[in-house]
Design a protein around this motif. Sequence first.
Motif, PDB file in Angstrom:
ATOM      1  N   ARG A  62       0.729  -1.264   0.001  1.00 34.59           N
ATOM      2  CA  ARG A  62      -0.049   0.108  -0.109  1.00 34.59           C
ATOM      3  C   ARG A  62       0.811   1.060   0.040  1.00 34.59           C
ATOM      4  O   ARG A  62       1.857   1.376   0.530  1.00 34.59           O
ATOM      5  CB  ARG A  62      -1.009   0.012   1.343  1.00 34.59           C
ATOM      6  N   CYS A  63       0.454   2.342  -0.538  1.00 35.01           N
ATOM      7  CA  CYS A  63       1.009   3.606  -0.675  1.00 35.01           C
ATOM      8  C   CYS A  63       1.370   4.076   0.764  1.00 35.01           C
ATOM      9  O   CYS A  63       0.166   4.019   1.795  1.00 35.01           O
ATOM     10  CB  CYS A  63       0.111   4.703  -1.471  1.00 35.01           C
ATOM     11  N   TRP A  64       2.379   4.713   1.270  1.00 32.47           N
ATOM     12  CA  TRP A  64       2.361   5.097   2.420  1.00 32.47           C
ATOM     13  C   TRP A  64       1.845   6.607   2.667  1.00 32.47           C
ATOM     14  O   TRP A  64       1.439   6.540   4.097  1.00 32.47           O
ATOM     15  CB  TRP A  64       4.018   5.060   3.086  1.00 32.47           C
ATOM     16  N   LYS A  65       1.619   7.089   1.730  1.00 36.95           N
ATOM     17  CA  LYS A  65       0.947   8.267   1.961  1.00 36.95           C
ATOM     18  C   LYS A  65      -0.669   8.263   2.008  1.00 36.95           C
ATOM     19  O   LYS A  65      -1.275   9.018   2.813  1.00 36.95           O
ATOM     20  CB  LYS A  65       1.426   9.414   1.017  1.00 36.95           C
ATOM     21  N   THR A  66      -0.866   7.598   0.913  1.00 37.60           N
ATOM     22  CA  THR A  66      -2.566   7.518   0.969  1.00 37.60           C
ATOM     23  C   THR A  66      -3.113   6.218   1.369  1.00 37.60           C
ATOM     24  O   THR A  66      -4.369   6.172   1.675  1.00 37.60           O
ATOM     25  CB  THR A  66      -3.116   7.860  -0.515  1.00 37.60           C
ATOM     26  N   GLY A  67      -2.422   5.257   1.416  1.00 38.68           N
ATOM     27  CA  GLY A  67      -2.982   4.027   1.650  1.00 38.68           C
ATOM     28  C   GLY A  67      -3.568   3.314   0.352  1.00 38.68           C
ATOM     29  O   GLY A  67      -4.264   2.025   0.574  1.00 38.68           O
ATOM     30  N   ARG A  68      -3.566   3.694  -0.636  1.00 42.18           N
ATOM     31  CA  ARG A  68      -4.183   2.865  -1.900  1.00 42.18           C
ATOM     32  C   ARG A  68      -3.311   1.895  -2.202  1.00 42.18           C
ATOM     33  O   ARG A  68      -2.123   1.554  -1.962  1.00 42.18           O
ATOM     34  CB  ARG A  68      -3.726   4.173  -2.944  1.00 42.18           C
ATOM     35  N   GLY A  69      -4.332   0.701  -2.543  1.00 42.82           N
ATOM     36  CA  GLY A  69      -3.362  -0.327  -2.826  1.00 42.82           C
ATOM     37  C   GLY A  69      -3.447  -1.053  -4.252  1.00 42.82           C
ATOM     38  O   GLY A  69      -2.523  -1.574  -4.618  1.00 42.82           O
ATOM     39  N   ARG A  70      -4.002  -0.037  -5.263  1.00 40.55           N
ATOM     40  CA  ARG A  70      -3.631  -0.183  -6.723  1.00 40.55           C
ATOM     41  C   ARG A  70      -2.789   0.588  -7.088  1.00 40.55           C
ATOM     42  O   ARG A  70      -2.665   1.715  -6.800  1.00 40.55           O
ATOM     43  CB  ARG A  70      -5.049  -0.297  -7.145  1.00 40.55           C
ATOM     44  N   GLY A  71      -1.950   0.264  -8.349  1.00 39.16           N
ATOM     45  CA  GLY A  71      -1.232   1.365  -8.802  1.00 39.16           C
ATOM     46  C   GLY A  71      -0.009   1.478  -7.845  1.00 39.16           C
ATOM     47  O   GLY A  71       0.565   2.691  -7.955  1.00 39.16           O
ATOM     48  N   PHE A  72       0.624   0.741  -7.278  1.00 37.16           N
ATOM     49  CA  PHE A  72       1.712   0.722  -6.234  1.00 37.16           C
ATOM     50  C   PHE A  72       2.938   0.616  -7.041  1.00 37.16           C
ATOM     51  O   PHE A  72       3.150  -0.612  -7.904  1.00 37.16           O
ATOM     52  CB  PHE A  72       1.363  -0.464  -5.051  1.00 37.16           C
TER      53      PHE A  72
END
Length: 100
Positions: A62-72
């Motif tokens: 997951r993105c450390w800034k937003t928590g987004r799991g896709r497009g990492f």
Amino acid sequence: MAKQSIIQRQLRREKFIEKYKKKRRNLLKEFSITKDFNIKISIHKKIEKLPRNSIKIRSKNRCWKTGRGRGFYRDFGLCRHMIRELAHNGILPGVYKASW
């Protein structure tokens, strides 16, 4: 931004993975070394009793800034949206917009 519950779930999984890493590794090593079928079954039952969330494969990047799991992107630990935004602002060194 990802839901806080999803981010917290992922953090909980990471704690489980760390907690049971040594025990899981020892059981799997013992399982692979053992030749006796009955002993293998008993070791397998011990492995099954460990929590499911202690398996590394259930963890998600997951993105450390937003928590987004896709497009990492592993190189940065960021999602594609944040890479674009930070690159445009000049915060990511050595990253610039391509043109041809």
